[in-house]
Design a protein around this motif. Structure first.
Motif, PDB file in Angstrom:
ATOM      1  N   UNK A 142      23.326  39.975  65.420  1.00  0.00           N
ATOM      2  CA  UNK A 142      24.410  40.797  64.273  1.00  0.00           C
ATOM      3  C   UNK A 142      25.572  41.318  64.740  1.00  0.00           C
ATOM      4  N   UNK A 143      26.910  40.974  64.403  1.00  0.00           N
ATOM      5  CA  UNK A 143      27.930  40.876  64.523  1.00  0.00           C
ATOM      6  C   UNK A 143      29.019  42.118  63.125  1.00  0.00           C
ATOM      7  N   UNK A 144      29.492  42.837  64.005  1.00  0.00           N
ATOM      8  CA  UNK A 144      30.159  43.484  62.501  1.00  0.00           C
ATOM      9  C   UNK A 144      31.881  42.513  62.440  1.00  0.00           C
ATOM     10  N   UNK A 145      32.089  42.582  61.418  1.00  0.00           N
ATOM     11  CA  UNK A 145      32.895  41.691  60.854  1.00  0.00           C
ATOM     12  C   UNK A 145      34.486  42.821  60.521  1.00  0.00           C
ATOM     13  N   UNK A 146      34.069  43.476  59.432  1.00  0.00           N
ATOM     14  CA  UNK A 146      34.894  44.606  59.487  1.00  0.00           C
ATOM     15  C   UNK A 146      33.954  45.969  58.541  1.00  0.00           C
ATOM     16  N   UNK A 192      23.559  44.745  50.799  1.00  0.00           N
ATOM     17  CA  UNK A 192      23.601  43.598  49.611  1.00  0.00           C
ATOM     18  C   UNK A 192      24.106  41.992  50.830  1.00  0.00           C
ATOM     19  N   UNK A 193      23.015  41.304  50.240  1.00  0.00           N
ATOM     20  CA  UNK A 193      23.049  40.259  51.432  1.00  0.00           C
ATOM     21  C   UNK A 193      23.734  39.382  50.816  1.00  0.00           C
ATOM     22  N   UNK A 194      25.150  38.144  50.958  1.00  0.00           N
ATOM     23  CA  UNK A 194      25.865  37.371  50.748  1.00  0.00           C
ATOM     24  C   UNK A 194      25.708  35.745  51.451  1.00  0.00           C
ATOM     25  N   UNK A 195      25.516  34.945  50.822  1.00  0.00           N
ATOM     26  CA  UNK A 195      25.210  33.646  51.518  1.00  0.00           C
ATOM     27  C   UNK A 195      26.832  33.328  51.896  1.00  0.00           C
ATOM     28  N   UNK A 196      27.013  32.502  53.259  1.00  0.00           N
ATOM     29  CA  UNK A 196      28.510  32.119  53.799  1.00  0.00           C
ATOM     30  C   UNK A 196      28.305  30.698  52.351  1.00  0.00           C
ATOM     31  N   UNK A 197      27.593  30.261  52.202  1.00  0.00           N
ATOM     32  CA  UNK A 197      28.295  29.428  51.097  1.00  0.00           C
ATOM     33  C   UNK A 197      28.900  29.397  49.681  1.00  0.00           C
ATOM     34  N   UNK A 198      28.489  31.518  49.474  1.00  0.00           N
ATOM     35  CA  UNK A 198      28.585  31.564  48.117  1.00  0.00           C
ATOM     36  C   UNK A 198      30.504  31.482  47.985  1.00  0.00           C
ATOM     37  N   UNK A 199      30.920  31.812  49.936  1.00  0.00           N
ATOM     38  CA  UNK A 199      31.785  32.590  49.559  1.00  0.00           C
ATOM     39  C   UNK A 199      32.756  31.471  49.948  1.00  0.00           C
ATOM     40  N   UNK A 200      34.463  31.776  51.062  1.00  0.00           N
ATOM     41  CA  UNK A 200      35.210  31.102  51.354  1.00  0.00           C
ATOM     42  C   UNK A 200      35.252  31.807  52.793  1.00  0.00           C
ATOM     43  N   UNK A 201      35.030  32.338  53.394  1.00  0.00           N
ATOM     44  CA  UNK A 201      34.917  33.365  54.618  1.00  0.00           C
ATOM     45  C   UNK A 201      35.025  34.569  54.245  1.00  0.00           C
ATOM     46  N   UNK A 220      27.627  39.852  59.514  1.00  0.00           N
ATOM     47  CA  UNK A 220      27.597  39.093  59.576  1.00  0.00           C
ATOM     48  C   UNK A 220      26.610  38.471  60.386  1.00  0.00           C
ATOM     49  N   UNK A 221      25.214  37.662  59.802  1.00  0.00           N
ATOM     50  CA  UNK A 221      23.705  37.794  60.304  1.00  0.00           C
ATOM     51  C   UNK A 221      23.117  36.390  59.265  1.00  0.00           C
ATOM     52  N   UNK A 222      22.497  35.824  60.162  1.00  0.00           N
ATOM     53  CA  UNK A 222      21.663  34.657  59.903  1.00  0.00           C
ATOM     54  C   UNK A 222      22.517  33.478  58.979  1.00  0.00           C
ATOM     55  N   UNK A 223      23.803  33.332  58.539  1.00  0.00           N
ATOM     56  CA  UNK A 223      24.250  32.590  57.643  1.00  0.00           C
ATOM     57  C   UNK A 223      24.502  33.266  56.494  1.00  0.00           C
ATOM     58  N   UNK A 224      24.764  34.755  56.610  1.00  0.00           N
ATOM     59  CA  UNK A 224      25.243  35.887  55.043  1.00  0.00           C
ATOM     60  C   UNK A 224      25.736  36.579  55.350  1.00  0.00           C
ATOM     61  N   UNK A 225      26.313  37.202  54.769  1.00  0.00           N
ATOM     62  CA  UNK A 225      27.243  38.326  55.637  1.00  0.00           C
ATOM     63  C   UNK A 225      26.271  39.923  54.200  1.00  0.00           C
ATOM     64  N   UNK A 226      26.088  40.807  55.044  1.00  0.00           N
ATOM     65  CA  UNK A 226      25.565  41.441  54.836  1.00  0.00           C
ATOM     66  C   UNK A 226      26.802  42.919  54.291  1.00  0.00           C
ATOM     67  N   UNK A 227      26.694  43.660  53.592  1.00  0.00           N
ATOM     68  CA  UNK A 227      27.608  44.181  52.892  1.00  0.00           C
ATOM     69  C   UNK A 227      27.354  45.542  53.214  1.00  0.00           C
ATOM     70  N   UNK A 228      27.179  46.665  54.171  1.00  0.00           N
ATOM     71  CA  UNK A 228      26.415  48.007  53.803  1.00  0.00           C
ATOM     72  C   UNK A 228      27.635  49.361  53.221  1.00  0.00           C
ATOM     73  N   UNK A 229      26.523  49.865  51.962  1.00  0.00           N
ATOM     74  CA  UNK A 229      27.830  50.754  52.012  1.00  0.00           C
ATOM     75  C   UNK A 229      26.782  52.644  52.136  1.00  0.00           C
ATOM     76  N   UNK A 230      27.023  52.948  53.107  1.00  0.00           N
ATOM     77  CA  UNK A 230      26.477  54.283  53.986  1.00  0.00           C
ATOM     78  C   UNK A 230      27.306  55.460  52.722  1.00  0.00           C
ATOM     79  N   UNK A 231      26.245  56.573  52.563  1.00  0.00           N
ATOM     80  CA  UNK A 231      27.387  57.652  51.449  1.00  0.00           C
ATOM     81  C   UNK A 231      25.380  59.207  51.692  1.00  0.00           C
ATOM     82  N   UNK A 232      25.822  59.705  53.086  1.00  0.00           N
ATOM     83  CA  UNK A 232      25.197  61.036  53.319  1.00  0.00           C
ATOM     84  C   UNK A 232      24.070  59.601  53.431  1.00  0.00           C
TER      85      UNK A 232
END
Length: 84
Positions: A1-5, A36-45, A18-30
């Motif tokens: 797994x790599x950190x994109x931003x 949220x997992x988003x397929x790389x196929x669903x976005x343009x990068x 970025x992980x396993x052909x998906x983007x993982x958007x992780x929100x943390x509060x306390x």
């Protein structure tokens, strides 16, 4: 797994992975997290996945969900405390 931003936000921490052909958007509060997992196929990068975080409706729903998570946990803890 790599950190994109890591995206700055005043209400929570946002990390995009970025992980396993998906983007993982992780929100943390306390002590709470939402991922949220988003397929790389669903976005343009990488830049388009970051633009998703500019959608006010999406971000507002994340905030509401954190509030509901806190409410649910506190209610369960109160019920548990009442059993003792």
């Amino acid at each position: 797994m790599r950190i994109i931003a890591e995206i700055p936000h005043h209400d929570f921490r946002i990390t995009i992975f970025g992980w396993n052909n998906k983007y993982l958007i992780k929100f943390e509060k306390g002590s709470y997290e939402q991922t949220y997992k988003v397929s790389e196929m669903d976005v343009a990068g990488d830049e388009e996945i970051k633009k998703l975080l500019e959608d006010k409706g999406f971000v507002d729903s994340v905030i509401s969900r954190f509030l509901e998570m806190n409410k649910s946990l506190n209610a369960a803890l109160n019920r548990l405390d009442g059993q003792h």
